[in-house]
Design a protein around this motif. Structure first.
Motif, PDB file in Angstrom:
ATOM      1  N   PHE A  33     -43.990  45.520 -30.359  1.00 19.19           N
ATOM      2  CA  PHE A  33     -44.353  46.198 -29.117  1.00 19.19           C
ATOM      3  C   PHE A  33     -43.206  46.142 -28.103  1.00 19.19           C
ATOM      4  CE2 PHE A  33     -48.415  44.846 -30.928  1.00 19.19           C
ATOM      5  CZ  PHE A  33     -49.161  46.011 -30.856  1.00 19.19           C
ATOM      6  N   ASN A  72     -43.736  48.466 -25.383  1.00 16.81           N
ATOM      7  CA  ASN A  72     -44.952  48.217 -24.607  1.00 16.81           C
ATOM      8  C   ASN A  72     -45.194  46.712 -24.515  1.00 16.81           C
ATOM      9  OD1 ASN A  72     -46.187  51.179 -24.618  1.00 16.81           O
ATOM     10  ND2 ASN A  72     -45.496  50.715 -26.676  1.00 16.81           N
ATOM     11  N   THR A 109     -48.708  45.667 -23.437  1.00 12.41           N
ATOM     12  CA  THR A 109     -49.682  45.913 -24.497  1.00 12.41           C
ATOM     13  C   THR A 109     -49.610  44.838 -25.567  1.00 12.41           C
ATOM     14  OG1 THR A 109     -49.491  48.283 -24.095  1.00 12.41           O
ATOM     15  CG2 THR A 109     -50.479  47.604 -26.181  1.00 12.41           C
ATOM     16  N   GLY A 110     -48.388  44.393 -25.898  1.00 13.40           N
ATOM     17  CA  GLY A 110     -48.235  43.327 -26.882  1.00 13.40           C
ATOM     18  C   GLY A 110     -48.887  42.032 -26.434  1.00 13.40           C
ATOM     19  N   LYS A 111     -48.720  41.684 -25.167  1.00 19.69           N
ATOM     20  CA  LYS A 111     -49.349  40.466 -24.654  1.00 19.69           C
ATOM     21  C   LYS A 111     -50.871  40.581 -24.692  1.00 19.69           C
ATOM     22  CE  LYS A 111     -45.517  39.231 -21.580  1.00 19.69           C
ATOM     23  NZ  LYS A 111     -45.103  39.005 -20.167  1.00 19.69           N
ATOM     24  N   SER A 112     -51.385  41.742 -24.303  1.00 19.89           N
ATOM     25  CA  SER A 112     -52.830  41.939 -24.353  1.00 19.89           C
ATOM     26  C   SER A 112     -53.348  41.889 -25.786  1.00 19.89           C
ATOM     27  CB  SER A 112     -53.192  43.284 -23.714  1.00 19.89           C
ATOM     28  OG  SER A 112     -52.765  43.331 -22.366  1.00 19.89           O
ATOM     29  N   TYR A 113     -52.568  42.417 -26.711  1.00 17.73           N
ATOM     30  CA  TYR A 113     -52.960  42.408 -28.120  1.00 17.73           C
ATOM     31  C   TYR A 113     -53.066  40.975 -28.641  1.00 17.73           C
ATOM     32  CZ  TYR A 113     -52.937  43.618 -33.088  1.00 17.73           C
ATOM     33  OH  TYR A 113     -53.264  43.742 -34.420  1.00 17.73           O
ATOM     34  N   PHE A 157     -48.502  53.302 -30.145  1.00 21.32           N
ATOM     35  CA  PHE A 157     -48.349  53.121 -28.706  1.00 21.32           C
ATOM     36  C   PHE A 157     -46.997  53.638 -28.226  1.00 21.32           C
ATOM     37  CE2 PHE A 157     -51.695  49.769 -29.156  1.00 21.32           C
ATOM     38  CZ  PHE A 157     -52.599  50.328 -28.269  1.00 21.32           C
ATOM     39  N   SER A 158     -45.959  53.474 -29.038  1.00 22.67           N
ATOM     40  CA  SER A 158     -44.646  53.989 -28.660  1.00 22.67           C
ATOM     41  C   SER A 158     -44.660  55.510 -28.577  1.00 22.67           C
ATOM     42  CB  SER A 158     -43.586  53.523 -29.674  1.00 22.67           C
ATOM     43  OG  SER A 158     -43.483  52.108 -29.683  1.00 22.67           O
ATOM     44  N   ASN A 202     -47.244  57.303 -27.939  1.00 25.26           N
ATOM     45  CA  ASN A 202     -48.077  57.665 -26.803  1.00 25.26           C
ATOM     46  C   ASN A 202     -47.302  57.617 -25.496  1.00 25.26           C
ATOM     47  OD1 ASN A 202     -50.464  58.355 -25.457  1.00 25.26           O
ATOM     48  ND2 ASN A 202     -50.959  56.213 -25.072  1.00 25.26           N
ATOM     49  N   ARG A 203     -46.368  56.661 -25.384  1.00 17.58           N
ATOM     50  CA  ARG A 203     -45.566  56.545 -24.167  1.00 17.58           C
ATOM     51  C   ARG A 203     -44.569  57.688 -24.040  1.00 17.58           C
ATOM     52  NH1 ARG A 203     -45.117  51.823 -21.258  1.00 17.58           N
ATOM     53  NH2 ARG A 203     -42.941  52.316 -20.836  1.00 17.58           N
TER      54      ARG A 203
END
Length: 210
Positions: free
Chosen positions: A108, A111, A114-118, A191-192, A194-195
């Motif tokens: 990630f 992102n 996002t990686g931390k949330s994952y 996710f990449s 999507n950004r």
């Protein structure tokens, strides 16, 4: 002069860039974070060892002896198995997270939040699975397959059942962890992508939603 030579000349002749003003603070913060992670790992390992030591002491203390031979009641082994499962959960979770943090950061890299949330969400799933498995596998009475309904003592069948339960949770966590390793790059790629969607399109969707 070619384009490559022009770029090399500019890189060698341009004035050196000034270091970031908060570079030292970031380095110190990174060192402190690494120390905190190491201390947390040591505390988790110490807690697991303490749980195993308490379980072993309780087994040896509560188990009666007859003619110098230990005769362990069935419930003592059940308590020991539950404590071992809890110790595995407490030790294995931070161990996986410690070595998986770098992998998640690489996947990630576009992102980081996002990686931390994952990682946080996978930790929650991990402990939920462990808690559910322990509750499903705990036994409050001797089982017919153990062959100790009359004697109430530990038999070879109960030992085999206990070993299968410990091995079962290790197998489940191993399979889920393997699936996570395979699935995480796919999610990172999604996710990449999507950004990289144009901001105007995103803005139009947001306005439509509102």
């Amino acid at each position: 002069m070619t384009h490559l030579e022009d770029r090399i000349t500019k890189a060698l002749t341009q004035s050196p860039t000034s270091p970031s003003p908060d570079l030292f603070d970031r380095v110190v913060e990174s060192i402190d974070a690494d120390r905190r992670r190491r201390r947390a790992g040591i505390r988790a390992a110490s807690a697991a060892v303490a749980v195993v030591a308490v379980a072993s002491t309780a087994v040896l203390t509560l188990t009666p002896r007859r003619n110098g031979v230990l005769e362990m009641p069935w419930w003592i082994l059940e308590v020991a198995v539950v404590l071992v499962l809890i110790a595995i959960a407490v030790w294995l979770g931070p161990f996986i997270k410690r070595f998986g943090r770098a992998y998640a950061a690489d996947v990630f890299h576009d992102n980081p939040l996002t990686g931390k949330s994952y990682i946080v969400l996978t930790d929650i799933v991990y402990y939920l699975i462990f808690a559910a498995y322990i509750l499903f596998m705990v036994r409050f009475a001797p089982q017919e397959s153990w062959g100790n309904e009359v004697s109430g003592l530990v038999t070879a069948q109960q030992l085999a059942s206990s070993a299968a339960r410990v091995g079962g949770i290790l197998l489940v966590i191993g399979l889920l962890h393997g699936m996570n390793i395979v699935l995480m790059p796919v999610l990172g790629r999604l996710f990449s992508l999507n950004r990289r969607v144009p901001g105007s399109r995103t803005g139009s969707h947001q306005e439509a939603d509102w």
